[in-house]
Design an enzyme around this catalytic site. Structure first.
Site, short mmCIF file in Angstrom:
data_model
loop_
_atom_site.label_atom_id
_atom_site.label_comp_id
_atom_site.label_asym_id
_atom_site.label_seq_id
_atom_site.Cartn_x
_atom_site.Cartn_y
_atom_site.Cartn_z
N HIS A 107 72.06 42.28 25.96
CA HIS A 107 73.30 42.62 25.20
C HIS A 107 74.33 43.00 25.89
O HIS A 107 75.26 43.75 25.31
CB HIS A 107 72.58 43.70 24.24
CG HIS A 107 71.44 43.14 23.22
ND1 HIS A 107 71.64 42.65 22.17
CD2 HIS A 107 70.34 42.75 23.56
CE1 HIS A 107 70.91 42.00 21.42
NE2 HIS A 107 69.70 42.08 22.55
N LYS A 155 77.55 57.69 56.97
CA LYS A 155 76.83 59.15 57.43
C LYS A 155 77.85 59.87 58.40
O LYS A 155 78.02 60.92 58.53
CB LYS A 155 75.30 58.76 57.97
CG LYS A 155 74.51 58.56 56.69
CD LYS A 155 73.06 58.70 57.46
CE LYS A 155 72.03 58.11 56.55
NZ LYS A 155 70.74 57.93 57.17
N GLU A 184 68.49 46.26 52.15
CA GLU A 184 68.48 47.02 53.52
C GLU A 184 67.98 46.16 54.56
O GLU A 184 68.31 46.50 55.82
CB GLU A 184 67.86 48.51 53.20
CG GLU A 184 68.39 49.56 54.28
CD GLU A 184 67.78 50.81 53.81
OE1 GLU A 184 68.95 51.50 53.33
OE2 GLU A 184 66.62 51.30 54.01
O1 PA5 Z 1 64.12 52.36 54.49
C1 PA5 Z 1 64.67 53.33 55.11
O2 PA5 Z 1 64.39 53.36 56.23
C2 PA5 Z 1 65.54 54.18 54.43
O3 PA5 Z 1 65.71 54.18 53.14
C3 PA5 Z 1 65.19 55.49 54.47
O4 PA5 Z 1 63.67 55.75 53.61
C4 PA5 Z 1 65.92 56.68 53.72
O5 PA5 Z 1 67.12 56.63 54.47
C5 PA5 Z 1 65.30 57.91 53.82
O6 PA5 Z 1 65.04 58.36 55.48
P1 PA5 Z 1 64.07 59.61 55.68
O7 PA5 Z 1 62.89 59.21 55.37
O8 PA5 Z 1 64.26 59.42 57.23
O9 PA5 Z 1 64.50 60.92 55.11
#
Ligand code: PA5
Length: 428
Positions: free
Chosen positions: A301, A415, A280
């Protein structure tokens, strides 16, 4: 401190001159908070600035939850649950002796998983830690609504005001509004720390403390990491040296994937956390390594054949603890029908270590080089330290790559499509 070593011939031909030129400038961007995404570097010194009273408040809350409930349901997704789960599973394993359970919900839209969890907790007295920085993420919001409705039906509304613990933004979001209106005990996710860097904040600390893990030790590990991985000279900073190396393996050697590897099954969630942290942070602008994961010997395996002889696309980054949490000795058997007496008297961890050495030799003599990150053992202190090591490595590696490590614009695309299909008001 994490000990970093490199294994395989490819490292002899890796040319670090680009890092010699750019390394200090990149390290200064992190240190002085001058790079892209600079507003999200709060994790750099969060642990050392965290007031002791806040740590004590988290511990007292966890003690209250453990004393009054059978289980904690952690509702969150991505950075809002992966880090806590990684620490809890790596230390407590899959079948902890602790009677108090930690259960995860809101990390999927699987109706089957959600229904099964709701069924599993239906006769338990449960507390909920609902965690969302934005306070609007669909998966945790749906799970939270479903669970609340059942609890209210069973125990009445009064139960909810003690049973629900919200970890969210200090000012905004639907969860913040609800927590305030309903009077839930709340913890704050700092503005300057993004989800995937938030395991060192109440996001990770409350569930970890509820699992009876010493968060003072976890924080001490992070604080030591702040000193140990701060040198501007990448050759004296193992986190930056590793970050630089993975970048060069991508840029010069054209590897497409970094496979995180552990030799302990219960470390699987650490690898899930790492995939999120790197993918990410770096997967932008048509660039970056794809992080994958494997637990050996289990996956030898299945994927072992590919790693040894398939396309040359991956290198490994092995997280290796020197001491296992538990061990066993192989017994001697008079009849020896299984022909295993050659192992009698040896520990299972010794056998696992030999598998590690043998595999490292096989893969690095093949075409998969390996980074090895060694720590003493999987305990709260070392995990805090290891996680901070990876924060630094991620920031350094992403800035070398030329991307902003602290945003995730690509995640919004699906989304938006989903909200359109679901008819969310205001989405066209
Ligand atoms: O690292 C990030 O920003 C994302 O993975 C968020 O943690 C994830 O999308 C969850 O978001 P939120 O805490 O706003 O629900």
């Amino acid at each position: 401190m994490v000990q970093y070593s490199r294994h395989g011939n490819v490292f002899e031909s890796l040319d670090y001159s680009e890092i010699d030129r750019r390394g200090e400038e990149v390290a200064l961007k992190i240190q002085n908070k001058t790079g892209e995404g600079r507003d999200f570097l709060g994790w750099l010194d969060f642990a050392s600035k965290m007031p002791d009273e806040e740590v004590e408040r988290i511990i007292a809350t966890a003690e209250h939850i453990r004393a009054n409930y059978d289980a904690l349901v952690v509702i969150g997704i991505g950075g809002s649950y992966l880090g806590a789960r990684a620490v809890i599973e790596a230390i407590n394993g899959f079948f902890p002796e602790d009677k108090f359970e930690v259960i995860y919900l809101g990390n999927t839209l699987s109706s089957t998983y959600t229904a099964q969890v709701l069924n599993h907790v239906k006769d338990k007295r449960i507390a909920i830690n609902v965690i969302s920085k934005s306070g609007t993420t669909t998966e945790p919001a749906v799970a939270f609504r479903l669970l609340k409705e059942r609890l209210e039906e069973k125990y009445g509304k009064a139960y909810l005001s003690d049973a629900i613990y919200a970890t969210t933004d200090k000012n905004k979001g639907a969860l913040k509004t609800e927590a305030e209106r309903e009077g839930y005990t709340s913890f704050v996710i700092p503005d300057d720390i993004g989800g995937r860097f938030s395991v060192i904040t109440p996001v990770g600390l409350l569930p970890i403390a509820c699992a009876n893990i010493n968060i003072r030790e976890f924080i001490r590990g992070v604080r030591d990491g702040e000193k140990e991985y701060s040198s501007l000279d990448y050759r004296r900073n193992p986190a930056y040296f590793y970050g630089a190396t993975r970048y060069l393996l991508y840029a010069q050697q054209k590897f497409a994937s970094e496979m995180f590897v552990s030799y302990e099954l219960q470390n699987k969630m650490i690898e899930e956390w790492l995939k999120q942290l790197f993918d990410e942070s770096e997967g932008k602008e048509g660039k970056a390594l794809l992080c994958s994961s494997g637990v050996f010997t289990t996956d030898l395996h299945s994927m072992g054949q590919f790693i040894q002889q398939g396309s040359r696309i991956l290198f490994e980054t092995i997280i290796k603890e020197k001491q296992p949490i538990a061990d066993l000795v192989v017994p001697y058997d008079e009849e020896n029908l299984d022909n295993l007496n050659y192992l009698a008297g040896k520990t299972v961890s010794h056998i696992n270590d030999q598998a590690y050495h043998a595999t490292l030799k096989a893969h690095t003599e093949g075409h998969s080089p390996a980074n090895v990150l060694e720590i003493e053992k999987m305990d709260a202190y070392n995990l805090g330290n290891l996680f901070y090591f990876f924060f630094r490595a991620t920031a350094f590696s992403a800035y070398l790559l030329g991307v902003n490590p602290f945003n995730q614009p690509g995640v919004e695309v699906y989304k938006k499509n989903m909200f359109k299909l679901l008819g969310k008001p205001g989405v066209k």
